[in-house]
Design a protein around this motif. Structure first.
Motif, PDB file in Angstrom:
ATOM      1  N   LYS A  65     -12.911  14.198   0.463  1.00  0.00           N
ATOM      2  CA  LYS A  65     -14.054  14.490  -0.397  1.00  0.00           C
ATOM      3  C   LYS A  65     -14.521  13.190  -1.027  1.00  0.00           C
ATOM      4  O   LYS A  65     -13.854  12.622  -1.874  1.00  0.00           O
ATOM      5  N   ASN A  66     -15.672  12.738  -0.576  1.00  0.00           N
ATOM      6  CA  ASN A  66     -16.231  11.497  -1.073  1.00  0.00           C
ATOM      7  C   ASN A  66     -17.680  11.783  -1.460  1.00  0.00           C
ATOM      8  O   ASN A  66     -18.527  11.986  -0.600  1.00  0.00           O
ATOM      9  N   ASN A  67     -17.969  11.808  -2.733  1.00  0.00           N
ATOM     10  CA  ASN A  67     -19.313  12.113  -3.205  1.00  0.00           C
ATOM     11  C   ASN A  67     -20.174  10.866  -3.336  1.00  0.00           C
ATOM     12  O   ASN A  67     -21.154  10.870  -4.057  1.00  0.00           O
ATOM     13  N   ALA A  68     -19.822   9.814  -2.642  1.00  0.00           N
ATOM     14  CA  ALA A  68     -20.554   8.559  -2.736  1.00  0.00           C
ATOM     15  C   ALA A  68     -21.910   8.687  -2.056  1.00  0.00           C
ATOM     16  O   ALA A  68     -22.071   9.429  -1.086  1.00  0.00           O
ATOM     17  N   ARG A  69     -22.879   7.969  -2.549  1.00  0.00           N
ATOM     18  CA  ARG A  69     -24.223   7.956  -1.983  1.00  0.00           C
ATOM     19  C   ARG A  69     -24.207   7.194  -0.671  1.00  0.00           C
ATOM     20  O   ARG A  69     -23.564   6.164  -0.536  1.00  0.00           O
ATOM     21  N   LYS A  70     -24.937   7.686   0.298  1.00  0.00           N
ATOM     22  CA  LYS A  70     -25.057   7.025   1.591  1.00  0.00           C
ATOM     23  C   LYS A  70     -26.424   6.360   1.667  1.00  0.00           C
ATOM     24  O   LYS A  70     -27.439   7.038   1.621  1.00  0.00           O
TER      25      LYS A  70
END
Length: 56
Positions: free
Chosen positions: A7-12
């Motif tokens: 789970k990585n909620n980082a912006r792409k």
């Protein structure tokens, strides 16, 4: 055994409709809205904003 994806909620990618420019008087970067042209935020430590394109 089942494994869940990380789970990585980082912006792409880059932030849309935002840009930053350098203010030589204060030696800081200023973030601005590309649609309205209004200044939104000033970076306090003098470095660039992450993921926001730089104006020329």
């Amino acid at each position: 055994m089942a494994t869940n994806p990380p789970k990585n909620n980082a912006r792409k990618g880059v932030v849309r409709q935002r840009s930053q420019t350098y203010n030589p008087k204060t030696n800081r970067f200023v973030k601005r809205n590309s649609e309205t042209g209004r200044f939104m935020d000033v970076k306090q430590n003098g470095s660039k904003f992450k993921g926001v394109r730089t104006e020329k």
